[in-house]
Design a protein around this motif. Structure first.
Motif, PDB file in Angstrom:
ATOM      1  N   LEU A  79     -18.515 -80.844 110.783  1.00 43.29           N
ATOM      2  CA  LEU A  79     -18.417 -82.218 111.292  1.00 43.29           C
ATOM      3  C   LEU A  79     -17.518 -82.277 112.519  1.00 43.29           C
ATOM      4  O   LEU A  79     -16.627 -81.438 112.674  1.00 43.29           O
ATOM      5  N   PRO A  80     -17.719 -83.313 113.359  1.00 38.77           N
ATOM      6  CA  PRO A  80     -16.761 -83.491 114.462  1.00 38.77           C
ATOM      7  C   PRO A  80     -15.387 -83.883 113.908  1.00 38.77           C
ATOM      8  O   PRO A  80     -15.271 -84.217 112.725  1.00 38.77           O
ATOM      9  N   ALA A  81     -14.373 -83.850 114.772  1.00 35.27           N
ATOM     10  CA  ALA A  81     -12.993 -84.099 114.317  1.00 35.27           C
ATOM     11  C   ALA A  81     -12.843 -85.452 113.622  1.00 35.27           C
ATOM     12  O   ALA A  81     -12.013 -85.616 112.724  1.00 35.27           O
ATOM     13  N   ASP A  82     -13.658 -86.444 114.028  1.00 40.52           N
ATOM     14  CA  ASP A  82     -13.553 -87.764 113.389  1.00 40.52           C
ATOM     15  C   ASP A  82     -14.575 -87.920 112.237  1.00 40.52           C
ATOM     16  O   ASP A  82     -14.772 -89.025 111.734  1.00 40.52           O
ATOM     17  N   GLY A  83     -15.178 -86.835 111.818  1.00 38.04           N
ATOM     18  CA  GLY A  83     -16.119 -86.879 110.691  1.00 38.04           C
ATOM     19  C   GLY A  83     -15.392 -87.039 109.358  1.00 38.04           C
ATOM     20  O   GLY A  83     -14.228 -86.640 109.231  1.00 38.04           O
ATOM     21  N   LYS A  84     -16.085 -87.660 108.396  1.00 33.31           N
ATOM     22  CA  LYS A  84     -15.453 -87.930 107.096  1.00 33.31           C
ATOM     23  C   LYS A  84     -16.398 -87.533 105.963  1.00 33.31           C
ATOM     24  O   LYS A  84     -17.614 -87.695 106.068  1.00 33.31           O
ATOM     25  N   VAL A  85     -15.807 -87.048 104.864  1.00 35.83           N
ATOM     26  CA  VAL A  85     -16.574 -86.723 103.662  1.00 35.83           C
ATOM     27  C   VAL A  85     -15.968 -87.460 102.472  1.00 35.83           C
ATOM     28  O   VAL A  85     -14.749 -87.419 102.268  1.00 35.83           O
ATOM     29  N   ILE A  86     -16.829 -88.136 101.713  1.00 36.99           N
ATOM     30  CA  ILE A  86     -16.393 -88.615 100.398  1.00 36.99           C
ATOM     31  C   ILE A  86     -17.031 -87.674  99.397  1.00 36.99           C
ATOM     32  O   ILE A  86     -18.257 -87.481  99.403  1.00 36.99           O
ATOM     33  N   THR A  87     -16.236 -87.021  98.557  1.00 39.08           N
ATOM     34  CA  THR A  87     -16.784 -86.112  97.549  1.00 39.08           C
ATOM     35  C   THR A  87     -16.346 -86.585  96.168  1.00 39.08           C
ATOM     36  O   THR A  87     -15.214 -87.038  95.994  1.00 39.08           O
ATOM     37  N   VAL A  88     -17.259 -86.507  95.211  1.00 37.24           N
ATOM     38  CA  VAL A  88     -17.032 -87.126  93.895  1.00 37.24           C
ATOM     39  C   VAL A  88     -17.037 -86.074  92.797  1.00 37.24           C
ATOM     40  O   VAL A  88     -17.979 -85.277  92.692  1.00 37.24           O
ATOM     41  N   GLU A  89     -15.988 -86.085  91.983  1.00 37.49           N
ATOM     42  CA  GLU A  89     -15.866 -85.116  90.878  1.00 37.49           C
ATOM     43  C   GLU A  89     -15.314 -85.839  89.655  1.00 37.49           C
ATOM     44  O   GLU A  89     -14.316 -86.530  89.754  1.00 37.49           O
TER      45      GLU A  89
END
Ligand code: SAM
Length: 221
Positions: A79-89
């Motif tokens: 991802l680019p530097a301003d990219g975001k991930v929401i990950t669910v566990e």
């Protein structure tokens, strides 16, 4: 099936185009040390996800099923530097190890790890009017894959790429009389995928370091 050959060729490919650095190696090691299952994606699959992310110029990603964050690290790095991930566990022990691995990878600012059931988090994101995601990776429990996908569609925009892992299950998906809930879950899911008017999809068989399986790839119309 020649599993040994598939593993050797997978090793050959990953050495060439998807080498793991120490962060990724230590992430896999951390699973062993924490008595967690070795069911992360492989390096070649991590690189494949990266190529898909780059193809759709993804900035916002949703992942269901974090385990130790091995796939999350591959994803975030594309991802680019301003990219975001929401990950669910949903397993707090897995989430604890994942958050340590994310910190070691220096990606804590880009990754929002949510501890909870995927179904609850999906509904919560929809209720809160979360901005649509560009890429969604579904890799949590298999029986509700169809429901996860339907909810994921509500968090998508035209062009969103949705990839769902483990939908072939060593070919057990062909067994119409199966009693295996995971197999039944992906059979129902694959059927829905074939008939859904809102997407174009295919399923790729996967062989290599991991057991024989497959990934569904769908693009939202
Ligand atoms: C196959 S592993 C994920 C592997 C990870 N994506 C990777 O490749 O590194 C599946 C994970 O989903 C989690 N999980 C199972 N059921 C879940 C649920 N209902 N909601 C959220 N996570 C769940 C499991 O605890 C496990 O850590």
């Amino acid at each position: 099936m020649n599993q040994q050959l598939f593993e050797k060729v997978d090793q050959y490919i990953s050495t060439l185009v998807a080498p793991e650095d120490t962060v990724l190696q230590e992430t896999i090691q951390s699973l062993e040390e924490a008595s967690m299952p070795q069911i992360s994606i492989s390096p070649t699959q991590g690189k494949f996800l990266q190529l898909m992310l780059l193809t759709c110029k993804a900035k916002r990603v949703l992942e269901l099923g974090t385990l130790g964050a091995y796939s999350t690290i591959w994803i975030t790095r594309a991802l680019p530097a301003d990219g975001k991930v929401i990950t669910v566990e949903f397993d707090p022990h897995h989430a604890h190890i994942a958050s340590q691995n994310i910190a070691k990878a220096g990606l804590s600012d880009q990754i929002d790890l949510r501890i909870g059931k995927a179904m609850d988090v999906l509904k919560e994101l929809i209720a809160k009017g979360e901005e649509p995601f560009d890429f969604i990776f579904i890799d949590a429990d298999k029986p509700p894959y169809t429901e996860y996908f339907e909810l994921a569609l509500q968090l998508s925009h035209p062009g969103t790429l949705i990839i769902c892992d483990n939908v072939i299950r060593e070919g057990k998906v062909l067994d119409e009389n199966t009693h295996d809930e995971k197999v039944k879950g992906v059979q129902r899911f694959n059927q829905m995928l074939a008939n859904h008017p809102g997407i174009t999809a295919t399923i790729m068989q996967t062989v290599g370091a991991k057991e024989y399986d497959g990934m569904a790839i769908a693009i939202v119309k």
